[in-house]
Scaffold this active site. Structure first.
Site, PDB file in Angstrom:
ATOM      1  N   GLY A  95      23.310 -43.162  18.590  1.00 19.31           N
ATOM      2  CA  GLY A  95      23.226 -42.121  19.595  1.00 19.31           C
ATOM      3  C   GLY A  95      22.186 -42.324  20.675  1.00 19.31           C
ATOM      4  O   GLY A  95      21.723 -41.357  21.284  1.00 19.31           O
ATOM      5  N   SER A  96      21.790 -43.572  20.979  1.00 12.54           N
ATOM      6  CA  SER A  96      20.767 -43.788  22.019  1.00 12.54           C
ATOM      7  C   SER A  96      21.279 -43.383  23.398  1.00 12.54           C
ATOM      8  O   SER A  96      20.514 -42.877  24.222  1.00 12.54           O
ATOM      9  CB  SER A  96      20.284 -45.240  22.016  1.00 12.54           C
ATOM     10  OG  SER A  96      21.293 -46.123  22.461  1.00 12.54           O
ATOM     11  N   LEU A 173      33.820 -44.141  17.664  1.00 15.14           N
ATOM     12  CA  LEU A 173      34.642 -45.289  17.267  1.00 15.14           C
ATOM     13  C   LEU A 173      36.050 -44.924  16.827  1.00 15.14           C
ATOM     14  O   LEU A 173      36.756 -45.743  16.250  1.00 15.14           O
ATOM     15  CB  LEU A 173      33.932 -46.062  16.143  1.00 15.14           C
ATOM     16  CG  LEU A 173      32.577 -46.663  16.535  1.00 15.14           C
ATOM     17  CD1 LEU A 173      32.001 -47.486  15.396  1.00 15.14           C
ATOM     18  CD2 LEU A 173      32.698 -47.515  17.800  1.00 15.14           C
ATOM     19  N   LEU A 175      40.008 -43.319  17.831  1.00 11.19           N
ATOM     20  CA  LEU A 175      40.905 -43.153  18.988  1.00 11.19           C
ATOM     21  C   LEU A 175      41.022 -41.672  19.360  1.00 11.19           C
ATOM     22  O   LEU A 175      41.301 -40.840  18.504  1.00 11.19           O
ATOM     23  CB  LEU A 175      42.286 -43.719  18.643  1.00 11.19           C
ATOM     24  CG  LEU A 175      43.271 -43.826  19.802  1.00 11.19           C
ATOM     25  CD1 LEU A 175      42.820 -44.913  20.793  1.00 11.19           C
ATOM     26  CD2 LEU A 175      44.677 -44.106  19.314  1.00 11.19           C
ATOM     27  N   HIS A 192      31.612 -48.664  27.487  1.00  9.07           N
ATOM     28  CA  HIS A 192      31.973 -49.818  26.664  1.00  9.07           C
ATOM     29  C   HIS A 192      31.003 -50.945  27.014  1.00  9.07           C
ATOM     30  O   HIS A 192      30.691 -51.146  28.213  1.00  9.07           O
ATOM     31  CB  HIS A 192      33.425 -50.238  26.936  1.00  9.07           C
ATOM     32  CG  HIS A 192      33.861 -51.435  26.168  1.00  9.07           C
ATOM     33  ND1 HIS A 192      34.250 -51.364  24.842  1.00  9.07           N
ATOM     34  CD2 HIS A 192      33.952 -52.733  26.526  1.00  9.07           C
ATOM     35  CE1 HIS A 192      34.564 -52.596  24.431  1.00  9.07           C
ATOM     36  NE2 HIS A 192      34.384 -53.438  25.421  1.00  9.07           N
TER      37      HIS A 192
HETATM   38  N1  LIG Z   1      42.128 -42.836  23.547  1.00 11.06           N
HETATM   39  C1  LIG Z   1      40.955 -43.519  23.575  1.00 11.06           C
HETATM   40  N2  LIG Z   1      40.069 -43.342  22.579  1.00 11.06           N
HETATM   41  C2  LIG Z   1      38.884 -44.016  22.603  1.00 11.06           C
HETATM   42  C3  LIG Z   1      38.598 -44.929  23.632  1.00 11.06           C
HETATM   43  C4  LIG Z   1      39.567 -45.089  24.688  1.00 11.06           C
HETATM   44  O1  LIG Z   1      39.357 -45.858  25.656  1.00 11.06           O
HETATM   45  N3  LIG Z   1      40.720 -44.364  24.619  1.00 11.06           N
HETATM   46  N4  LIG Z   1      37.413 -45.657  23.628  1.00 11.06           N
HETATM   47  C5  LIG Z   1      36.792 -45.758  22.308  1.00 11.06           C
HETATM   48  C6  LIG Z   1      35.491 -46.488  22.315  1.00 11.06           C
HETATM   49  N5  LIG Z   1      35.779 -47.916  22.127  1.00 11.06           N
HETATM   50  C7  LIG Z   1      35.454 -48.770  23.144  1.00 11.06           C
HETATM   51  O2  LIG Z   1      34.782 -48.413  24.130  1.00 11.06           O
HETATM   52  C8  LIG Z   1      36.377 -48.402  20.943  1.00 11.06           C
HETATM   53  C9  LIG Z   1      36.052 -47.794  19.730  1.00 11.06           C
HETATM   54  C10 LIG Z   1      36.633 -48.253  18.551  1.00 11.06           C
HETATM   55  C11 LIG Z   1      37.535 -49.324  18.575  1.00 11.06           C
HETATM   56  C12 LIG Z   1      38.169 -49.787  17.299  1.00 11.06           C
HETATM   57  O3  LIG Z   1      38.782 -50.836  17.250  1.00 11.06           O
HETATM   58  N6  LIG Z   1      38.030 -48.958  16.242  1.00 11.06           N
HETATM   59  C13 LIG Z   1      38.534 -49.326  14.907  1.00 11.06           C
HETATM   60  C14 LIG Z   1      37.942 -48.381  13.854  1.00 11.06           C
HETATM   61  C15 LIG Z   1      36.419 -48.546  13.810  1.00 11.06           C
HETATM   62  C16 LIG Z   1      35.812 -47.643  12.748  1.00 11.06           C
HETATM   63  O4  LIG Z   1      36.438 -46.624  12.397  1.00 11.06           O
HETATM   64  O5  LIG Z   1      34.679 -47.972  12.311  1.00 11.06           O
HETATM   65  C17 LIG Z   1      40.053 -49.177  14.864  1.00 11.06           C
HETATM   66  O6  LIG Z   1      40.609 -48.309  15.547  1.00 11.06           O
HETATM   67  O7  LIG Z   1      40.614 -49.930  14.063  1.00 11.06           O
HETATM   68  C18 LIG Z   1      37.837 -49.945  19.762  1.00 11.06           C
HETATM   69  C19 LIG Z   1      37.252 -49.495  20.961  1.00 11.06           C
HETATM   70  C20 LIG Z   1      36.659 -44.407  21.667  1.00 11.06           C
HETATM   71  N7  LIG Z   1      37.986 -43.790  21.608  1.00 11.06           N
HETATM   72  N1  GAR Z   2      33.792 -49.877  22.093  1.00 12.77           N
HETATM   73  C1  GAR Z   2      32.846 -48.845  21.919  1.00 12.77           C
HETATM   74  C2  GAR Z   2      31.452 -49.413  21.788  1.00 12.77           C
HETATM   75  O1  GAR Z   2      31.283 -50.523  21.301  1.00 12.77           O
HETATM   76  N2  GAR Z   2      30.480 -48.639  22.241  1.00 12.77           N
HETATM   77  C3  GAR Z   2      29.121 -49.102  22.188  1.00 12.77           C
HETATM   78  O2  GAR Z   2      28.496 -48.600  21.026  1.00 12.77           O
HETATM   79  C4  GAR Z   2      27.086 -48.548  21.286  1.00 12.77           C
HETATM   80  C5  GAR Z   2      26.606 -47.189  20.881  1.00 12.77           C
HETATM   81  O3  GAR Z   2      25.191 -47.179  20.937  1.00 12.77           O
HETATM   82  P1  GAR Z   2      24.412 -45.766  20.835  1.00 12.77           P
HETATM   83  O4  GAR Z   2      25.020 -45.039  19.655  1.00 12.77           O
HETATM   84  O5  GAR Z   2      22.983 -46.176  20.617  1.00 12.77           O
HETATM   85  O6  GAR Z   2      24.635 -45.049  22.144  1.00 12.77           O
HETATM   86  C6  GAR Z   2      26.895 -48.780  22.797  1.00 12.77           C
HETATM   87  O7  GAR Z   2      26.493 -50.104  23.055  1.00 12.77           O
HETATM   88  C7  GAR Z   2      28.290 -48.562  23.332  1.00 12.77           C
HETATM   89  O8  GAR Z   2      28.561 -49.282  24.525  1.00 12.77           O
END
Ligand SMILES: Nc1nc2c(c(=O)[nH]1)N[C@@H](CN(C=O)c1ccc(C(=O)N[C@@H](CCC(=O)O)C(=O)O)cc1)CN2
Ligand code: GAR
Length: 298
Positions: A95-96, A173, A175, A192
Site C-alpha cells: 500500500g505505498s 491483484l 480482475l 502498472h
Molecule cells: N478489469 C481490470 N482489472 C484489473 C486491472 C485492469 O487493467 N483491468 N488491472 C489490475 C492490476 N494489474 C496490473 O496493473 C494486474 C493485477 C493482477 C494480474 C494477475 O495476473 N493476477 C493473477 C492473480 C494474482 C493473485 O491473485 O495473487 C491472475 O489473475 O491470475 C495482472 C495484472 C487490477 N485489476
Molecule cells: N500489475 C499490477 C502491479 O504489479 N501493480 C504494482 O504493485 C505494486 C504495489 O505497490 P504498493 O502496494 O506499495 O503500492 C506497485 O509497484 C504497482 O505498480
C-alpha cells in the site's frame, strides 16, 4: 465493530441495482485552438475552458443551464470552486501508493478525500494503514480466504453510499468485474509498473514485471497509469514516466526505482483527476491539462 460488519448495512438487498449518479454535467467546449478536444459525459468539467487571458480572472459556471462568468482571484479560488472528490482505493499489498496518495490528500496536494479502502487481503499492509488512519476497509471479492467479502452488486451499492467519485487501483491483484467498470465508467484508473503495452496482462504483476523487463534487455522502464477496462492492462493510457534500466540492475533495484516514480506520478495524476483537468481527444485518448499553463496538455 469491524468496518465490514458495519458496512454490511449498506447493502440490504444485493438484488437492488445501484443508483446511478444523477448529475448531468454541463458540456463545455474548449477554445477553437483545441477544437480537436471533446469531453466525454463522464468527465466534462462544470466550467467552460476559457482563453488564457480570460481564465486568469474569470471562471464560467453553469447554474440552471445558464452560464455566467464568475470573478476568480487566484488559482486557489479555482480549486476551491471545484467540488472535493471522494476516492476509493483498492489494494492487495503493502500500500505505498495508497499511503502516498493519502498523505498528498492530507497536505492538500490532492483535492480529494479517500473515503474507503477495498482489499482482497484484510491482513495486507494497505489495510493495516487504513485502519490506523480510521479509513473504512471493505473486503472484495468474496473468496474462501475472505468469506466476508462483498458481492460485486453489494460493492457497487456500498461505493455509491460512500458517494465515491473515482476508484484508484494501487497494487490490487484481482480482475475488476465488468459490472463495476460499467457502474464507474471512465472513473477507474490503475497504476502498472511497466511502460504499457509492454510487460502487461495476466501474470504480469509485482516483481514478475521487473524480472521480465530486465530479462528482455530493455534500457528503459517506468510506471503507466491507465483507465481500467474489462481486461488486464488494456485500458486507455493516461500517463507514463520513464526511468533507466541499468546494466547491473536486479529486479529489486529496478522495482525500487520504478516505485519511487509511481508515487510521484500517481499523486500528480490523481490531483489532475480531482481538479477536473482530464480531457478526451476525439480518438478516445485521455489527456491531462497542465495546471500551470491550461493551453498545454500531456
Ligand atoms: N478489469 C481490470 N482489472 C484489473 C486491472 C485492469 O487493467 N483491468 N488491472 C489490475 C492490476 N494489474 C496490473 O496493473 C494486474 C493485477 C493482477 C494480474 C494477475 O495476473 N493476477 C493473477 C492473480 C494474482 C493473485 O491473485 O495473487 C491472475 O489473475 O491470475 C495482472 C495484472 C487490477 N485489476
Ligand atoms: N500489475 C499490477 C502491479 O504489479 N501493480 C504494482 O504493485 C505494486 C504495489 O505497490 P504498493 O502496494 O506499495 O503500492 C506497485 O509497484 C504497482 O505498480
Amino acid at each position: 465493530m469491524e468496518a465490514q460488519t458495519m458496512l454490511s448495512g449498506f447493502c440490504p438487498n444485493p438484488a437492488i441495482p445501484s443508483v446511478q449518479n444523477a448529475k448531468k454535467p454541463f458540456f463545455a467546449k474548449p477554445p477553437s485552438s483545441h477544437s480537436s478536444f471533446v469531453q466525454s459525459d463522464n468527465w466534462v468539467s462544470h466550467r467552460a475552458v476559457l482563453s488564457i487571458s480570460q481564465r486568469a480572472t474569470k471562471r464560467m459556471e453553469c447554474t440552471n443551464n445558464a452560464v455566467e462568468a464568475v470573478d476568480v482571484a487566484s488559482n486557489e479560488d479555482l480549486t476551491s470552486g471545484i467540488r472535493l472528490k471522494k476516492l476509493a482505493v483498492f489494494v492487495s499489498g503493502g500500500g505505498s501508493n495508497f499511503r502516498s496518495i493519502h498523505e498528498a490528500s492530507l497536505r492538500g496536494s490532492i483535492h480529494g478525500d479517500i473515503v474507503v479502502l477495498v482489499t482482497n487481503k484484510q491482513g495486507c499492509g494497505g489495510a493495516l494503514y487504513a485502519r490506523e488512519k480510521g479509513i473504512p476497509v471493505i473486503s472484495f471479492p468474496k473468496t474462501k480466504d475472505e468469506p466476508d467479502g462483498l458481492s460485486t452488486a453489494c460493492l457497487v451499492a456500498t461505493l455509491r453510499r460512500f458517494e465515491v467519485d473515482f476508484i484508484l487501483l494501487a497494487g490490487y491483484l484481482k480482475l475488476i468485474p465488468v459490472e463495476l467498470i460499467r457502474a464507474y465508467a471512465k472513473s477507474i484508473v490503475n497504476i502498472h509498473p511497466s511502460l504499457l503495452p509492454a510487460f502487461g496482462g495476466k501474470g504480469y504483476y509485482g516483481m514478475k514485471v521487473h524480472k521480465a523487463v530486465i530479462a528482455s534487455g530493455a534500457r528503459f522502464s517506468g510506471p503507466t497509469i491507465h483507465f481500467v477496462d474489462e481486461h488486464y492492462d488494456t485500458g486507455r493510457i493516461l500517463a507514463q514516466s520513464v526511468v533507466p534500466v541499468l546494466p547491473n540492475d536486479t529486479a529489486e533495484n529496478l522495482a525500487a526505482r520504478v516505485l519511487g516514480e509511481e508515487h510521484r506520478l500517481y499523486v500528480d495524476v490523481v490531483a489532475a483527476i480531482c481538479e477536473e483537468r482530464i480531457i478526451w481527444r476525439q480518438d478516445g485518448v485521455p489527456l491531462i491539462r497542465s495546471k500551470e499553463n491550461p493551453n498545454e496538455y500531456s
